[in-house]
Design a protein around this motif. Structure first.
Motif, PDB file in Angstrom:
ATOM      1  N   GLY A   1       0.807  -1.210   0.000  1.00  0.00           N
ATOM      2  CA  GLY A   1       0.000   0.000   0.000  1.00  0.00           C
ATOM      3  C   GLY A   1       0.837   1.257   0.000  1.00  0.00           C
ATOM      4  N   ALA A   2       1.912   1.252   0.792  1.00  0.00           N
ATOM      5  CA  ALA A   2       2.773   2.435   0.860  1.00  0.00           C
ATOM      6  C   ALA A   2       3.518   2.654  -0.450  1.00  0.00           C
ATOM      7  CB  ALA A   2       3.750   2.289   2.021  1.00  0.00           C
ATOM      8  N   VAL A   3       4.082   1.599  -1.008  1.00  0.00           N
ATOM      9  CA  VAL A   3       4.848   1.728  -2.255  1.00  0.00           C
ATOM     10  C   VAL A   3       3.918   2.120  -3.401  1.00  0.00           C
ATOM     11  CG1 VAL A   3       6.271   0.493  -3.938  1.00  0.00           C
ATOM     12  CG2 VAL A   3       6.637   0.129  -1.486  1.00  0.00           C
ATOM     13  N   ARG A   4       2.754   1.509  -3.461  1.00  0.00           N
ATOM     14  CA  ARG A   4       1.824   1.866  -4.537  1.00  0.00           C
ATOM     15  C   ARG A   4       1.357   3.319  -4.397  1.00  0.00           C
ATOM     16  NH1 ARG A   4      -3.754  -1.281  -6.485  1.00  0.00           N
ATOM     17  NH2 ARG A   4      -3.327  -1.055  -8.710  1.00  0.00           N
ATOM     18  N   GLY A   5       1.147   3.772  -3.139  1.00  0.00           N
ATOM     19  CA  GLY A   5       0.750   5.163  -2.937  1.00  0.00           C
ATOM     20  C   GLY A   5       1.801   6.139  -3.431  1.00  0.00           C
ATOM     21  N   ALA A   6       3.067   5.867  -3.108  1.00  0.00           N
ATOM     22  CA  ALA A   6       4.150   6.731  -3.592  1.00  0.00           C
ATOM     23  C   ALA A   6       4.284   6.635  -5.102  1.00  0.00           C
ATOM     24  CB  ALA A   6       5.457   6.350  -2.907  1.00  0.00           C
ATOM     25  N   ALA A   7       4.117   5.419  -5.635  1.00  0.00           N
ATOM     26  CA  ALA A   7       4.224   5.229  -7.079  1.00  0.00           C
ATOM     27  C   ALA A   7       3.152   6.017  -7.821  1.00  0.00           C
ATOM     28  CB  ALA A   7       4.115   3.742  -7.416  1.00  0.00           C
ATOM     29  N   ARG A   8       1.935   6.026  -7.320  1.00  0.00           N
ATOM     30  CA  ARG A   8       0.859   6.747  -7.985  1.00  0.00           C
ATOM     31  C   ARG A   8       1.138   8.257  -8.016  1.00  0.00           C
ATOM     32  NH1 ARG A   8      -3.712   3.315  -8.565  1.00  0.00           N
ATOM     33  NH2 ARG A   8      -2.747   1.441  -9.444  1.00  0.00           N
ATOM     34  N   LYS A   9       1.726   8.779  -6.953  1.00  0.00           N
ATOM     35  CA  LYS A   9       2.073  10.203  -6.949  1.00  0.00           C
ATOM     36  C   LYS A   9       3.145  10.497  -8.000  1.00  0.00           C
ATOM     37  CE  LYS A   9       2.485  12.105  -2.794  1.00  0.00           C
ATOM     38  NZ  LYS A   9       2.916  12.251  -1.374  1.00  0.00           N
ATOM     39  N   LEU A  10       4.134   9.593  -8.107  1.00  0.00           N
ATOM     40  CA  LEU A  10       5.167   9.778  -9.124  1.00  0.00           C
ATOM     41  C   LEU A  10       4.605   9.617 -10.535  1.00  0.00           C
ATOM     42  CD1 LEU A  10       8.473   8.046  -7.952  1.00  0.00           C
ATOM     43  CD2 LEU A  10       8.148  10.430  -8.601  1.00  0.00           C
TER      44      LEU A  10
END
Length: 812
Positions: A560-569
């Protein structure tokens, strides 16, 4: 021992998730470049060894360090009196009246408790000096039987607490008396789950270094909560910004390093006393005797009501839990039981009376399952007893009681919610992998023709995952710190050439292969090779909130954390591409490391091209956009609610619910009590699978540890409080020779609450193995009246039961 499992990539619909993949952590670990705590050497580093109490319960009259201090190379001797004068009690989530220090203060409460620490130029010198310490103990009556500990007049472990009952409460959800009055019959049993513990190859250790500007740096392999570091600072009487915890790779945990705070607290305290770096690493005896992570030791009186068709109507539990000398995590292991209190079965009325009792033993901590595996065993023991009474096959009685797929999300008694599941499908999958009719026929033939005894066991159990912080305090009426956050954080950086850096923010490098999980998620989101991602860990001075592994949570939360950061990028990359290509952002897509126009993929830009623009050409960026490509994201628990004030509803605190079915076929030699496995099938539902190879490892390792708790492993104390399991000659761990070959498969019912539908699977087979092996032993020796009521099951007990059965048959 070998393990076989199915690849699920075709079902998942993802390119990287669900594919068997080697761990990105493995290369450096396999070539000896792990960088474990014992590998760390700092200039001027000293070493510590501890004096362990030889008695279970005594006042410390005096400690004479005169001879020890004369030994060349000895720098200092530190005792509990120093702790009392210069520090606060250790981190504690239990009653404040049951305080603990890293060195015993005023009295010792179990054999092996640390009494004093010697700091010296080498560990060898420190150990020699420990032998020169002289302690004058005033013996007190040992309290080793939890039932006797509750009696009036029993010697108190903590006079400030005023009782040896650390916690007592009855919880009732529904109306158990009414349910039992409507039952056609009730099965009941008296059960004992014995004490064992996680035994990683590497023990807990820490190196503390008084650094610049008054900052104490502690390198540690046994902490996970980055946002709880202030509690260690508080124990050391330091401002929180004057302590930096630095994570170090861990050689296994299995719960034994879950917030194992005493070791880094002690190392930090010792370093502050001498003003030099100090290393303290448990030896194996320390870990066995003084780790603070012995597992559950529970005595049950349990009842379950049934109708004549085999359906369950209610459950009544009375449990006495031997917590040892302290209660660092309160009664959180029973919160784990409440999270899946009905198992996979649909009944509404539950009563649960718990007493947490203090005795002169090392305290409880975490071990794979954290108490939920014990409750699984109790439920399955009762269900098996009812099936035997009704003459129902074990698979049939379970099928009649399963929560059905169309009933999810399903709220259980007590308030927790099960997110999704298909329990009949898991059972059917397991049954399809093994010919029970053949084995039952063979069982009959071998018994009649050859006098051999084989048994068939089947168990279906839950595996709760992804705890909420409310679990820490929901069982308490007036918690001192009712926190509600248990987040995970990640920072993703794309450098100027388009390469990826992933920064993890928890304080542990263990769990479900976190680097592989993070790299796989980035591969899925950006279309890059997982092996190309470089993964690092933040120290506590730079960390965003992170909770780390525990309770089968880390894969779900990290994803969840990695996907959240990925979506912002991804948004930033698409905005740059839209500005550069002069197209609308909604007309772009990110495919295989490239942002391209939908329907016209020849028009696009690679991640490297976009990264160059982001870092070097600010005037080419959309108005208001800053340079660089780095985003962080903190992912909070996906679904949790508060308990009610009266605790009639404990709230949603462990909703991501896995499930498993194991079927075991084994042979028991009635004359020796020795078991041998003939077949073993394990089917698990952990939602969408990230990496079948890693999940298979968890199921295999968990099942092996469950086998240990069932048949071999016991942290034993005699009636005088002496510890009887201080070596691996006494504490028996199953080897590859004892562990069967597991035939494994998976059913995937994605969670509606998590990213990608992932569920936890880290505690794996230990949730099921004790139940299925107990059932198989009973089935093999039913002619002799065998009924497993206590773990571990010892060969001598099996032989005694067989002999008693033969004697009874001969006298009939």
């Amino acid at each position: 021992m070998a393990t076989k499992h199915a690849n699920t990539v075709e079902k998942s619909g993802y390119k990287y998730l669900g594919a068997d993949r080697k761990r990105v952590e493995d290369p450096r670990l396999l070539v000896g470049r792990g960088g474990y705590i014992a590998d760390l050497k700092l200039p001027g580093m000293l070493h510590a060894a501890i004096l362990r109490s030889p008695v279970p319960h005594a006042r410390i009259r005096s400690i004479d360090a005169t001879e020890a201090l004369k030994l060349p190379g000895v720098v200092a001797v530190v005792t509990g009196e120093d702790c009392k004068a210069k520090m606060n009690p250790c981190m504690n989530f239990g009653p404040a009246s049951i305080a603990q220090y890293p060195l015993a203060m005023d009295k010792v409460r179990y054999v092996g408790e640390a009494v004093a620490a010697v700091i010296a130029e080498s560990r060898y010198i420190a150990e020699d000096a420990v032998e020169l310490l002289e302690v004058d103990f005033e013996d007190l009556p040992p309290v080793t039987d939890p039932m006797a500990a509750m009696e009036p007049g029993s010697a108190l472990l903590h006079e400030e607490h005023g009782s040896n009952i650390g916690y007592e409460r009855t919880f009732e959800f529904g109306d158990v008396n009414a349910a039992f009055s409507q039952a056609d019959f009730v099965v009941e049993d008296t059960l004992h789950w014995g004490r064992s513990a996680g035994m990683p190859m590497e023990t807990s250790g820490a190196v503390a270094h008084p650094g610049l500007n008054g900052v104490l740096e502690i390198y540690c392999n046994s902490l996970n909560f980055s946002y709880f570091s202030f509690l260690i600072a508080s124990a050391l009487k330091l401002p929180s910004n004057k302590l930096t915890m630095k994570p170090v790779p861990a050689g296994g945990s299995f719960g034994s390093k879950f917030t194992a705070h005493k070791v880094p607290t002690l190392a930090g305290f010792l370093a502050l006393q001498v003003g030099r770096p100090v290393s303290y690493i448990e030896d194996r005896i320390d870990h066995l005797m003084n780790s603070d992570h012995h597992a559950s030791d529970r005595y049950y009186d349990a009842r379950m009501g049934f109708r004549n068709d085999g359906t369950i109507v209610g459950l009544d539990i009375d449990v006495v839990d031997d917590y040892g000398a302290y209660m660092q995590f309160g009664v959180g292991t029973h919160g784990n039981a409440f999270s899946q209190i009905v198992g996979p079965y649909r009944f509404r009325d539950v009563k649960y009376h718990v007493r947490a009792v203090l005795t002169n033993k090392c305290q409880q901590g975490a071990y794979r399952g954290f108490g939920s595996e014990v409750h699984n065993w109790v439920l399955e023991r009762l269900v098996d007893k009812a099936a035997r009474r009704l003459g129902l096959a074990p698979e049939e009685i379970r099928r009649r009681n399963f929560i059905q797929p169309d009933q999810f999300p399903y709220k259980i008694p007590g308030g927790n919610v099960y997110d999704s599941g298909n329990y009949p499908a898991v059972l059917d999958k397991a049954l399809s992998m093994i010919d029970l009719d053949k084995w039952r026929a063979e069982q009959k033939r071998l018994r009649e023709e050859e006098g051999r005894y084989i048994g068939i066991g089947l168990a279906t159990t839950q595996e709760r995952s992804v705890f909420s912080a409310t679990e820490f305090w929901a069982l308490m009426d007036n918690p001192a710190f009712p926190l509600t956050s248990s987040p995970e954080s990640a920072t993703v950086t794309i450098d100027p050439t388009g390469e990826f850096q992933l920064l993890l923010h928890c304080q542990s490098m263990w769990g479900n292969s976190p680097e592989t999980v993070g790299a796989t998620v980035l591969a899925e989101e950006f279309g890059i090779a997982p092996e190309s991602v470089n993964v690092r860990y933040a120290d506590s001075a730079h960390a965003l909130p992170g909770t780390g592994p525990g309770g089968s949570r880390y894969t779900v939360m990290l994803a969840g954390a990695v996907r959240g950061a990925a979506r912002k990028l991804q948004k930033k990359l698409i905005d740059i591409a839209a500005h550069t290509l002069e197209v609308a952002a909604e007309d772009l897509e990110l495919v295989d490391a490239r942002v391209q126009v939908k329907g016209a993929p020849e028009r696009g830009l690679t991640l490297a091209e976009l990264a160059g623009t982001a870092y070097f050409f600010a005037l080419n960026l959309p108005e208001g956009m800053t340079s660089g490509l780095e985003e962080s994201y903190t992912y909070d628990h996906p679904y949790t609610t508060l308990p009610s004030p009266d605790r009639s509803d404990l709230g949603v605190f462990y909703p991501i619910m896995g499930h498993a079915c194991h079927i075991a076929v084994l042979e028991v030699d009635p004359d020796t009590g020795i078991l041998s496995f003939l077949d073993y099938v394990a089917v698990h539902d952990a939602g969408t699978i990230v990496n079948p190879k890693s999940l298979g490892g968890h199921v295999t390792g968990g099942a092996a540890q469950g086998l240990g708790s069932t048949l071999y492993e016991e942290l034993a104390y005699d009636e005088d409080g002496q510890f009887k399991s201080s070596t691996f000659m006494d504490y028996l761990i199953p080897t590859a020779n004892e562990v069967p070959a597991f035939r494994m498969a998976h059913v995937e019912t994605p969670s509606p609450f998590t990213e990608y539908g992932i569920k936890g699977g880290g505690e794996g087979g230990r949730m099921v193995t004790p139940s299925v092996v107990s059932a198989a032993i009973d089935d093999a020796l039913r002619d002799f009246g065998m009924r497993v009521r206590e773990l571990p099951v010892k060969p001598s007990e099996i032989v005694a039961t067989v002999q008693a059965g033969r004697a009874a048959a001969g006298s009939a």
